[in-house]
Design a protein around this motif. Structure first.
Motif, PDB file in Angstrom:
ATOM      1  N   HIS A   1       0.838  -1.201   0.000  1.00 54.07           N
ATOM      2  CA  HIS A   1       0.000   0.000   0.000  1.00 54.07           C
ATOM      3  C   HIS A   1       0.871   1.250   0.000  1.00 54.07           C
ATOM      4  CE1 HIS A   1      -3.408   2.615   0.920  1.00 54.07           C
ATOM      5  NE2 HIS A   1      -2.663   3.177   1.871  1.00 54.07           N
ATOM      6  N   LEU A   2       1.966   1.227   0.788  1.00 54.16           N
ATOM      7  CA  LEU A   2       2.882   2.370   0.804  1.00 54.16           C
ATOM      8  C   LEU A   2       3.504   2.589  -0.571  1.00 54.16           C
ATOM      9  CD1 LEU A   2       4.854   2.086   4.174  1.00 54.16           C
ATOM     10  CD2 LEU A   2       3.013   3.641   3.590  1.00 54.16           C
ATOM     11  N   VAL A   3       3.937   1.501  -1.218  1.00 52.80           N
ATOM     12  CA  VAL A   3       4.538   1.615  -2.551  1.00 52.80           C
ATOM     13  C   VAL A   3       3.538   2.217  -3.533  1.00 52.80           C
ATOM     14  CG1 VAL A   3       5.500   0.324  -4.491  1.00 52.80           C
ATOM     15  CG2 VAL A   3       6.173  -0.261  -2.154  1.00 52.80           C
ATOM     16  N   ASP A   4       2.274   1.734  -3.473  1.00 54.95           N
ATOM     17  CA  ASP A   4       1.226   2.259  -4.373  1.00 54.95           C
ATOM     18  C   ASP A   4       0.933   3.725  -4.094  1.00 54.95           C
ATOM     19  OD1 ASP A   4       1.069  -0.269  -5.408  1.00 54.95           O
ATOM     20  OD2 ASP A   4      -0.738  -0.832  -4.288  1.00 54.95           O
ATOM     21  N   THR A   5       0.994   4.129  -2.802  1.00 55.70           N
ATOM     22  CA  THR A   5       0.569   5.471  -2.405  1.00 55.70           C
ATOM     23  C   THR A   5       1.695   6.489  -2.519  1.00 55.70           C
ATOM     24  OG1 THR A   5      -0.981   4.450  -0.839  1.00 55.70           O
ATOM     25  CG2 THR A   5      -0.527   6.798  -0.563  1.00 55.70           C
ATOM     26  N   TYR A   6       2.885   6.139  -1.981  1.00 55.20           N
ATOM     27  CA  TYR A   6       3.989   7.096  -1.950  1.00 55.20           C
ATOM     28  C   TYR A   6       4.692   7.209  -3.292  1.00 55.20           C
ATOM     29  CZ  TYR A   6       3.630   7.054   3.172  1.00 55.20           C
ATOM     30  OH  TYR A   6       3.209   7.165   4.458  1.00 55.20           O
ATOM     31  N   GLN A   7       4.829   6.107  -4.004  1.00 50.35           N
ATOM     32  CA  GLN A   7       5.509   6.049  -5.291  1.00 50.35           C
ATOM     33  C   GLN A   7       6.836   6.808  -5.270  1.00 50.35           C
ATOM     34  OE1 GLN A   7       2.761   7.021  -8.435  1.00 50.35           O
ATOM     35  NE2 GLN A   7       1.319   5.424  -7.846  1.00 50.35           N
ATOM     36  N   GLN A   8       7.006   7.843  -6.085  1.00 48.47           N
ATOM     37  CA  GLN A   8       8.273   8.580  -6.183  1.00 48.47           C
ATOM     38  C   GLN A   8       8.305   9.820  -5.295  1.00 48.47           C
ATOM     39  OE1 GLN A   8      11.002   7.815  -7.734  1.00 48.47           O
ATOM     40  NE2 GLN A   8      10.346   6.025  -8.912  1.00 48.47           N
ATOM     41  N   ASP A   9       7.396   9.899  -4.336  1.00 49.59           N
ATOM     42  CA  ASP A   9       7.322  11.077  -3.461  1.00 49.59           C
ATOM     43  C   ASP A   9       8.424  10.999  -2.395  1.00 49.59           C
ATOM     44  OD1 ASP A   9       6.691  13.074  -1.608  1.00 49.59           O
ATOM     45  OD2 ASP A   9       4.553  12.944  -2.063  1.00 49.59           O
ATOM     46  N   ASN A  10       9.541  11.661  -2.625  1.00 53.77           N
ATOM     47  CA  ASN A  10      10.679  11.618  -1.700  1.00 53.77           C
ATOM     48  C   ASN A  10      10.295  12.071  -0.300  1.00 53.77           C
ATOM     49  OD1 ASN A  10      12.184  10.766  -3.814  1.00 53.77           O
ATOM     50  ND2 ASN A  10      13.373  12.635  -4.071  1.00 53.77           N
ATOM     51  N   HIS A  11       9.491  13.135  -0.240  1.00 54.69           N
ATOM     52  CA  HIS A  11       9.127  13.712   1.060  1.00 54.69           C
ATOM     53  C   HIS A  11       8.401  12.683   1.927  1.00 54.69           C
ATOM     54  CE1 HIS A  11       7.880  16.627   4.047  1.00 54.69           C
ATOM     55  NE2 HIS A  11       6.625  16.209   3.900  1.00 54.69           N
ATOM     56  N   LYS A  12       7.453  11.971   1.359  1.00 50.72           N
ATOM     57  CA  LYS A  12       6.702  10.977   2.139  1.00 50.72           C
ATOM     58  C   LYS A  12       7.591   9.816   2.586  1.00 50.72           C
ATOM     59  CE  LYS A  12       2.061  11.846   0.321  1.00 50.72           C
ATOM     60  NZ  LYS A  12       0.889  11.283  -0.406  1.00 50.72           N
TER      61      LYS A  12
ATOM     62  N   THR B   1      11.412  -5.105  -4.999  1.00 52.66           N
ATOM     63  CA  THR B   1      10.673  -5.762  -6.084  1.00 52.66           C
ATOM     64  C   THR B   1      10.113  -4.743  -7.078  1.00 52.66           C
ATOM     65  OG1 THR B   1      10.085  -7.533  -4.553  1.00 52.66           O
ATOM     66  CG2 THR B   1       8.829  -7.399  -6.589  1.00 52.66           C
ATOM     67  N   ASN B   2       9.690  -3.578  -6.563  1.00 53.44           N
ATOM     68  CA  ASN B   2       9.098  -2.520  -7.400  1.00 53.44           C
ATOM     69  C   ASN B   2      10.043  -1.319  -7.451  1.00 53.44           C
ATOM     70  OD1 ASN B   2       6.140  -3.618  -7.758  1.00 53.44           O
ATOM     71  ND2 ASN B   2       6.647  -3.868  -5.598  1.00 53.44           N
ATOM     72  N   SER B   3      11.311  -1.581  -7.723  1.00 55.46           N
ATOM     73  CA  SER B   3      12.338  -0.546  -7.618  1.00 55.46           C
ATOM     74  C   SER B   3      12.097   0.634  -8.548  1.00 55.46           C
ATOM     75  CB  SER B   3      13.705  -1.162  -7.901  1.00 55.46           C
ATOM     76  OG  SER B   3      13.722  -1.743  -9.195  1.00 55.46           O
ATOM     77  N   GLU B   4      11.432   0.415  -9.679  1.00 53.63           N
ATOM     78  CA  GLU B   4      11.211   1.509 -10.625  1.00 53.63           C
ATOM     79  C   GLU B   4      10.127   2.466 -10.151  1.00 53.63           C
ATOM     80  OE1 GLU B   4      10.367  -0.279 -14.342  1.00 53.63           O
ATOM     81  OE2 GLU B   4      12.371  -1.160 -14.604  1.00 53.63           O
ATOM     82  N   GLU B   5       9.351   2.052  -9.165  1.00 53.55           N
ATOM     83  CA  GLU B   5       8.227   2.871  -8.714  1.00 53.55           C
ATOM     84  C   GLU B   5       8.553   3.695  -7.478  1.00 53.55           C
ATOM     85  OE1 GLU B   5       4.669   0.579  -8.296  1.00 53.55           O
ATOM     86  OE2 GLU B   5       5.136  -0.693 -10.025  1.00 53.55           O
TER      87      GLU B   5
ATOM     88  N   PRO C   1      11.766   5.834  -4.976  1.00 49.03           N
ATOM     89  CA  PRO C   1      13.112   6.433  -5.043  1.00 49.03           C
ATOM     90  C   PRO C   1      14.190   5.406  -4.738  1.00 49.03           C
ATOM     91  CG  PRO C   1      11.610   7.850  -3.817  1.00 49.03           C
ATOM     92  CD  PRO C   1      10.878   6.573  -4.051  1.00 49.03           C
ATOM     93  N   SER C   2      15.337   5.559  -5.346  1.00 51.24           N
ATOM     94  CA  SER C   2      16.407   4.565  -5.217  1.00 51.24           C
ATOM     95  C   SER C   2      16.990   4.491  -3.817  1.00 51.24           C
ATOM     96  CB  SER C   2      17.530   4.882  -6.215  1.00 51.24           C
ATOM     97  OG  SER C   2      18.042   6.199  -5.977  1.00 51.24           O
ATOM     98  N   PHE C   3      16.864   5.572  -3.026  1.00 57.84           N
ATOM     99  CA  PHE C   3      17.506   5.574  -1.700  1.00 57.84           C
ATOM    100  C   PHE C   3      16.738   4.766  -0.663  1.00 57.84           C
ATOM    101  CE2 PHE C   3      14.517   9.104  -1.446  1.00 57.84           C
ATOM    102  CZ  PHE C   3      13.971   8.954  -0.182  1.00 57.84           C
ATOM    103  N   VAL C   4      15.477   4.410  -0.941  1.00 56.58           N
ATOM    104  CA  VAL C   4      14.619   3.810   0.083  1.00 56.58           C
ATOM    105  C   VAL C   4      15.152   2.442   0.525  1.00 56.58           C
ATOM    106  CG1 VAL C   4      12.303   3.004   0.649  1.00 56.58           C
ATOM    107  CG2 VAL C   4      12.607   5.053  -0.759  1.00 56.58           C
ATOM    108  N   VAL C   5      15.485   1.583  -0.450  1.00 60.52           N
ATOM    109  CA  VAL C   5      15.956   0.228  -0.107  1.00 60.52           C
ATOM    110  C   VAL C   5      17.234   0.297   0.714  1.00 60.52           C
ATOM    111  CG1 VAL C   5      16.792  -1.959  -1.024  1.00 60.52           C
ATOM    112  CG2 VAL C   5      14.855  -0.804  -2.115  1.00 60.52           C
ATOM    113  N   THR C   6      18.142   1.164   0.313  1.00 60.27           N
ATOM    114  CA  THR C   6      19.408   1.298   1.051  1.00 60.27           C
ATOM    115  C   THR C   6      19.180   1.824   2.457  1.00 60.27           C
ATOM    116  OG1 THR C   6      20.522   1.767  -1.032  1.00 60.27           O
ATOM    117  CG2 THR C   6      21.701   2.315   0.993  1.00 60.27           C
ATOM    118  N   ALA C   7      18.295   2.807   2.596  1.00 62.55           N
ATOM    119  CA  ALA C   7      18.006   3.372   3.925  1.00 62.55           C
ATOM    120  C   ALA C   7      17.387   2.329   4.841  1.00 62.55           C
ATOM    121  CB  ALA C   7      17.078   4.575   3.780  1.00 62.55           C
TER     122      ALA C   7
END
Length: 977
Positions: A903-914, A944-948, A950-956
């Motif tokens: 749900h977070l992936v669907d909702t936040y998507q590329q929104d860095n702030h969220k 799994t949905n890395s294109e949807e 920001p790239s920093f999320v998985v590392t963080a």
């Protein structure tokens, strides 16, 4: 330089040259790789022919030749150089996985004209072990070889076969008489490895105890010890070895004596005499052995007390430990004196020993109280632990103590409690709890002995004969009923219950009296025998109802998994492992692990043990009725009633199918006397109000048999408890676990071996290097079954490629099975994701969400109730709490975590702030372990949905989870496959 040293020098030089050659070989591979390899192999084989060099060079050879190319070595078996042939024979032992092709070659090598080749062939067969059964006949012939090394290695190989034991035991017995000491040594060792199947060899092993070679004596006595009680006839000869000139033989003799029969009192004097051995290690081992014998070694107490004065602190330490294990009252005074030892660790061990002796350690109470103030914190802490054990011993024996002993116990524990409760003393709460609890129990027992006081008073006033008769008649009547019709006592008490608060007329004083108490019924109505009879009456109904509960029936397909029980790893938990926990007056068990680890399944397994008809399968001598509390406690109860007790009473009524409410007093007695086993499921997800009601250390808390499951390592008021932690399924055990589950489900036949191993490989790639929970493995297995049931070709290709996909596939499968109501998968997924996030958004842990908030999040429309009903009634993935139906929670916690993450992936998507706001909120959580499951789920979904995202999320997120994931897991697995 001597010849021997010169030989070693040349051998070392040769090895060095060969090692340098190994470094240079790759440089020329492109030109003459095959010739170079053959030359190098031959050089290594010449070295391997020497037994002293095998271990150093075997692993290097395997770098040149792996198991798939082992046939390259076979050609060298025909080499003219016997050193090369011998090296090949030794090297082939490094390939047990290729036994089917290697063993025939080694059989041929056993017939080689060169004795070194034959010896090395036998050595290699020994390394291959049970897979070398084909060589059995030739190995028997080799026992007659004229070379002693051939015979020795052949004996060793036969001992490792582990099959057709009876057929070659006579040969090993014959080898015990071989002229070569090494052969005899190997034979003695091999017979021990066979174990109790080789009992016919006991007389010969006994004779071998007199062998001139110390290794033969050592291994013979070891083997007799492994055979256990059948070797009891050898005990006299083993005792003789306690005077052997070799320390290793004497040490092994002590071990064997305990292994054969630790209850044999005849070995106590000789072990006590061994306390005077010249070797310190032998004396220490003798002290430990005497301690292992427990009370059977009571005759050794005088010798052990002498050892307490020995100059060696280690020996004094082990003597104190042994005296504690023996538990003899005669050891109390010497141990009290040992509390003044100059070494802190001896004083510490003496404290522990007095604690194990328990109530009988009364003469040392003064010294043990002084030890609470010892300058060394480890000693004072050990003294506090000892007092805790003494307090528990008092509690266990409280009904058997005389009034004088009760007074002594109360006085002693009060004085101790005054010391340990001092804040400056800095003792732990778990050390105070047993002392407080025992003091409360003893004082309650003292206050309850009204009948004894009354009888004493009547003895001083014989003119109250009528009252005396009255006092004798009713107790005698109730005692008789207790043995012939115990349930009549309970029924009589229930009938007279309305008369328990009878108001007398003013003319008679206006007092309030209780008829059941006046006729002495109360002390008999709730005796253990009465309550056991009541449980037996309802046990069948309880067994059926408990098995039908949703949460229990889902656990019936349980595959045994390894657990950590109080720090000890156990592969398959049994009733025997839990007996020590259930033998106590207070049984508190904490089962904690992450979501999906099988905590509830384990608790239900213990509950089923507690109801078992077979006493051997029960952890407790009496049967228990299991009550599982999965929902929040209902605080809407009558004034003066306890929410916990009311909940248990309601659940008990449902469990036994009783139409009438069960009396509150009966429920409390059942709880206090451990006739009810209460299971609090998911305590870590319950509200603070409910958690505050679960207080095992409170004297008012009625449940004395409690199992708690939680994601956290709960303190449970710091009471003594048994801690069980289910382990994840390790990667190297994944295939066997899946196979066991499929067999239990009756579905293994759906897959051929290739399909099965392809599916397991896919799962291994999905989870990477992580061990996985039982739930995840089961969900994947169910997906395999579902697709195979549809008879899909290449069904493995359709299996989920990631954990998030696995969760969605599981949800889709549930929706497919509920075919009578057509709701598309996408809609169900969307609704489930929203509900999951509502359950996690506040604490990042799966918790009940308010129904009103769920409805608002879904958009309160006509179809919303249909979705909720479908998820609850048809798919059974959510539960709406009863009776208020005002809260929603997920039945499977990991499913909730992954759906919320999606749900977070669907909702936040590329929104860095969220995403930054989400990560910062995670950082602010004080207990990251509690939200580890959700953070790992978010990390998996983002990878799994890395294109949807920001790239920093998985590392963080990896900073929280400690797991480094490759992004776009689906692409990764697809490329590998």
């Amino acid at each position: 330089m001597s010849k021997k040293k010169l030989a070693k020098f040349w051998l070392g030089l040769e090895a060095s040259v060969l090692c340098m050659g190994l470094i240079l070989v790759p440089c020329g591979k492109a030109l003459t790789q095959e010739d170079s390899n053959n030359t190098e192999i031959k050089q290594y084989l010449q070295i391997l022919s020497n037994s002293s060099q095998r271990k150093r060079f075997n692993f290097r050879l395997k770098k040149i030749i792996d198991s798939e190319n082992v046939e390259q070595l076979f050609i060298h078996l025909k080499d003219k150089d016997p050193q090369v042939r011998a090296g090949v024979a030794a090297a082939l032992g490094s390939f047990p996985e290729k036994a089917e092709v290697v063993v025939p070659k080694l059989i041929s090598a056993l017939k080689d004209e060169n004795s070194v080749v034959r010896a090395n062939a036998a050595y290699a067969l020994a390394r291959i072990g049970s897979k070398a059964k084909l060589a059995f006949p030739e190995l028997l012939k080799a026992l007659e070889d004229n070379n002693p090394e051939v015979r020795a290695n052949s004996v060793d190989a036969l001992g490792r076969m582990k099959s057709e034991v009876a057929s070659y035991i006579p040969n090993l017995v014959k080898a015990l008489k071989d002229s070569d000491e090494q052969v005899r040594s190997y034979a003695a060792y091999a017979l021990g490895g066979i174990g109790k199947e080789a009992v016919s060899a006991i007389p010969n092993l006994t004779k071998a105890l007199k062998d001139d070679y110390f290794k033969v004596r050592s291994r013979a006595v070891q083997s007799l010890g492994r055979m256990g009680s059948p070797a009891k006839s050898s005990v006299p000869e083993i005792i003789r070895l306690l005077n052997d000139e070799n320390a290793k033989v004497r040490s092994d003799a002590i071990t064997a004596l305990i292994a054969i029969d630790s209850d044999d009192a005849s070995i106590v004097p000789v072990l006590a005499e061994t306390l005077n051995d010249a070797n310190l290690e032998i004396r220490v081992k003798a002290a430990i052995a005497l301690g292992d014998m427990g009370i059977k070694a009571a005759d050794a107490v005088p010798e052990l007390t002498k050892v307490l004065q020995n100059k060696e602190p280690l020996l004094r330490d082990k003597a104190a430990q042994a005296l504690g294990e023996i538990g003899s009252e005669s050891a109390v005074k010497p141990l009290a004196k040992a509390l003044e030892d100059r070494e802190a660790w001896v004083r510490r061990k003496a404290s522990h020993a007095l604690g194990k002796i328990g109530v009988k350690a009364a003469p040392a109470f003064t010294k043990l109280s002084e030890a609470l103030k010892d300058k060394d914190e480890r000693v004072s802490s050990a003294a506090a632990d000892a007092w805790g054990k003494i307090a528990e011993d008092y509690q266990d024996k409280v009904t058997k103590l005389s009034n004088k002993e009760l007074e002594t116990a109360i006085s002693s524990l009060k004085s101790v409690l005054k010391i340990v409760e001092d804040p400056a003393a800095n003792f732990k709460g778990k050390q105070l709890a047993p002392i407080r609890r025992s003091l409360f129990t003893i004082q309650t027992e003292k206050d309850s002995r009204i009948l004894t006081v009354a009888l004493e008073w009547i003895g001083k006033n014989p003119w109250f004969a009528v009252i005396a008769i009255y006092l004798i008649f009713f107790p005698s009547l109730w005692t008789t009923l207790l043995w012939i019709r115990p349930l009549w006592l309970l029924k009589t008490n229930n009938i007279l219950q309305p008369l328990s608060n009878l108001q007398l007329p003013e003319a008679l004083g206006g007092w309030t009296i209780s008829i059941p108490s006046l006729i002495f019924l109360k002390p008999f109505a709730y005796r253990s025998r009465v309550l056991d009879a009541w449980v037996e009456t309802h046990i069948k109904a309880a067994q059926e109802t408990f098995a039908e509960k949703k949460s229990v029936s889902a656990c019936l397909d349980r595959i045994p998994i390894a657990v950590i029980l109080d720090g000890k790893t156990i592969n398959n938990l049994s009733a025997e492992d839990l007996q020590s926990s259930f033998d106590k007056k207070l049984t508190n068990i904490l089962i904690w692990a992450e979501g999906g680890a099988g905590k509830t399944s384990l608790a239900c397994q213990i509950a089923q043990m507690a109801m078992s008809d077979d006493i051997k399968e029960r952890p407790c001598k009496h049967r228990m009725l299991p009550i599982i509390i999965e929902q929040e406690l209902d605080f809407d109860v009558a004034e003066g009633e306890h929410p916990f007790t009311e909940t248990v009473a309601g659940q008990l009524q449902i469990l036994i199918g009783e139409s009438q409410a069960i009396p509150q007093e009966l429920v409390e007695k059942l709880l206090r006397q451990r006739k009810i086993l209460v299971i609090i499921d998911r305590l870590s997800e319950m509200s603070e109000a409910t958690r505050k009601q679960i207080r095992p250390a409170s004297p008012g808390f009625p449940a004395n048999a409690l199992i708690v499951t939680s994601r956290l390592e709960e303190s449970l008021d710091n009471v003594p408890k048994t801690t069980i932690k289910p382990l994840r399924v390790a990667g190297n055990q994944l295939s066997s676990f899946m196979e066991a589950y499929l067999y239990q489900r009756g579905k293994r036949h759906l897959f051929n071996d290739a399909e099965y191993f392809d599916a397991c490989k896919r799962l291994s790639l999905m989870v990477g290097k992580r061990n996985i929970t039982v739930l995840l493995a089961k969900l994947y297995a169910e997906q395999m079954i579902s697709r195979a049931d549809k008879e899909q070709e290449q069904f493995v290709d359709d299996l989920p490629l990631s954990i998030p996909d696995l969760m969605l596939s599981y949800l889709n499968e549930l929706n497919r099975d509920a075919a009578d109501i057509q709701l598309d998968n996408r809609t169900i997924q969307k609704v489930a994701k929203v509900i999951a996030w509502e359950c996690l958004k506040y604490s990042y842990r799966p918790s009940p969400a308010k129904l009103d908030e769920v409805l608002e999040a879904l958009g309160d429309s006509d179809s919303t109730n249909t979705y909720l009903q479908h998820l609850e009634k048809r798919l059974r993935v959510i539960q709406i709490s009863e009776p208020g139906r005002d809260k929603v929670r997920f039945a499977i916690e990991p499913l909730a975590e992954y759906l919320a993450a999606l749900h977070l992936v669907d909702t936040y998507q590329q929104d860095n702030h969220k995403w930054i706001e989400f990560i910062n909120k995670a950082k602010s959580v004080s207990d990251l372990d509690a939200i580890q499951g959700f953070l790992l789920a978010v990390q998996d979904c983002c990878a799994t949905n890395s294109e949807e995202v920001p790239s920093f999320v998985v590392t963080a997120l990896s900073e929280f989870t400690g797991v480094m994931l490759e992004v776009n897991t689906q692409s990764l697995i697809t490329s590998i496959l």
